[in-house]
Design a protein around this motif. Structure first.
Motif: not given
Length: 455
Positions: A1-6, A187-200
């Motif tokens: 499941m993707p993680t959505r951050v608003l 990151l806690a949910r296992g999404d792509h680490a590079g994407a997590a930091w880049h999207g942030a």
């Protein structure tokens, strides 16, 4: 499941598009995350431990976000609470939260993540060789560390994750990196680490990565391969250019971003428009490294009094810099004669507003202003001394002639008295990193239930 951050806005207190926020809530995010401050406005907030933003504005916007959180049924997280993230501003934000919970009839578990550093902890780390300077960095000593009014460490994703793991519905963080509160859950949910930091990084300032920056609200969806960013305001759009360009924002290297525990590398990132509003990004890479946290500290560097006069006579306007040079030499002699002060005991600076008030000697543009504001800034070791110097120079700033053989001029001043005591002047005194054995070694968590249960 993707993680959505608003992300409702780039910072709490700046405002956001209410319709865009409602649209974001309707899209069922997994978390709502917003930044609370930065060092952009200088060292005063950290030095004094006070928010730059008004309590009323903060309270009004936080009220809307607490309602949005309740509707969405997801955690609400704020980073760098109260502009600087000092322990005092975390508690300030908690008091607002408790007030609103009672007012709204909400019951919530609130986690407070404290980033404040006792001087003794940093001194110990300095002795153990766990402190390293960034560029540029001032020299630090044990005595200098003890003299700082506030020291904070920038929390990363691990500390925010620890706060979320308490089951908190609202998380109030002290100083954090701008990206940590957005990257933590993906990151806690296992999404792509590079994407997590880049999207942030792309989302840290809300809709600044879109064609309508002031609308504020965006949604970032993270998954196992990359992330997708979409603005929530109908008038706004994200484009490959607007998204990729944000890596240049407040970042010395457009391809690397350093965080606690490693760095983001976007050299191989690729940006693609999915439609007229959304952009998909893949190819970002997270490179693990030593676990260090950035330290920020501020200390009192003196006390200030200011004076403001306005030159309007065309002759004085044309020769404003010459007039200030003559005035400054005259005042130095007067201060020495009347107060017995040597130049090293105080600072007296004049800025010509309308001529070169921002850049001083570096100004290259020249114009013909109608008037020039003369801002005098007195800095001394105590407020009493700065105030006394301000009173001494007052009549001369308002009446000093351009040449000795002419009548005394009269200049305008916008308020009376023309001098204003500003209080303590703070300066940043730390730009270093501290190595930790474990992420929570320099942080602490407090969990509190607030408000009233709904009927």
């Amino acid at each position: 499941m993707p993680t959505r951050v608003l992300v409702p806005s780039g910072v709490l207190g700046l405002g956001f598009d209410r319709k865009a926020l409602a649209r974001g809530v309707a899209m069922r995010p997994d978390i709502i995350a917003i930044d609370g401050g930065s060092t952009d406005s200088g060292p005063y907030s950290l030095g004094a431990g006070q928010s730059k933003y008004s309590r009323a504005a903060t309270r009004a916007e936080w009220r809307e976000l607490m309602l949005a959180r309740a509707e969405a049924g997801v955690p609400l997280v704020i980073g760098t609470a109260g502009t600087c993230g000092a322990d005092a501003t975390v508690d300030w934000m908690f008091d607002i939260t408790a007030e609103l919970a009672a007012e709204l009839g909400q019951s919530a578990r609130v986690a407070r993540l404290y980033s404040g550093q006792p001087a003794e902890r940093v001194i110990t780390a300095l002795r153990e060789g766990r402190i390293a300077p960034l560029t540029p960095a001032p020299e630090i000593t044990e005595a200098g560390l003890s003299a700082m009014t506030n020291i904070v460490a920038l929390a990363g994703a691990e500390q925010v994750q620890a706060a979320l793991a308490t089951g908190a519905e609202i998380v109030i963080c002290g100083r954090t990196t701008d990206t940590a509160l957005i990257a933590a859950l993906p990151l806690a949910r296992g999404d792509h680490a590079g994407a997590a930091w880049h999207g942030a990084k792309i989302a840290e300032c809300g809709a600044l990565c879109s064609t309508h920056p002031m609308t504020g609200t965006i949604m970032v969806e993270f998954d196992a391969a990359g992330f997708t960013v979409e603005p929530m305001a109908e008038a706004a759009a994200c484009t490959p250019f607007s998204v990729s360009a944000h890596m240049l924002y407040e970042n010395s290297d457009p391809f690397r971003l350093y965080e606690p525990g490693g760095h983001l590398d976007v050299t191989a990132a690729r940006y693609a428009a999915l439609d007229g509003r959304r952009v998909r990004v893949e190819g970002s890479r997270w490179v693990p490294g030593p676990y260090t946290v950035k330290l920020e500290g501020a200390r009192a560097a003196g006390y200030q009094t200011t004076i403001l006069a306005i030159l309007r006579d065309p002759r004085y306007v044309a020769k404003a810099r010459d007039w200030v040079a003559g005035l400054q030499a005259f005042l130095a002699a007067e201060i020495s004669r009347r107060m017995g002060l040597e130049p090293l005991a105080y600072s007296l600076e004049f800025r010509l507003i309308g001529q070169d008030g921002a850049l001083g000697a570096m100004e290259t543009r020249r114009g013909q202003p109608v008037e020039i504001g003369v801002l005098g800034i007195v800095t001394a070791a105590s407020q009493a001394l700065a105030s006394e110097i301000g009173k001494l120079i007052n009549p001369f700033v308002l009446h000093h002639p351009l040449t000795p053989d002419e009548e005394l001029p009269t200049f305008a001043f916008p308020y009376s008295p023309a001098t204003t005591d500003r209080g303590a002047l703070y300066e940043f005194a730390l730009n270093h990193v501290m190595r930790l054995d474990a992420p929570m070694d320099a942080f602490r968590l407090t969990v509190t239930e607030v408000g009233h249960a709904r009927r």
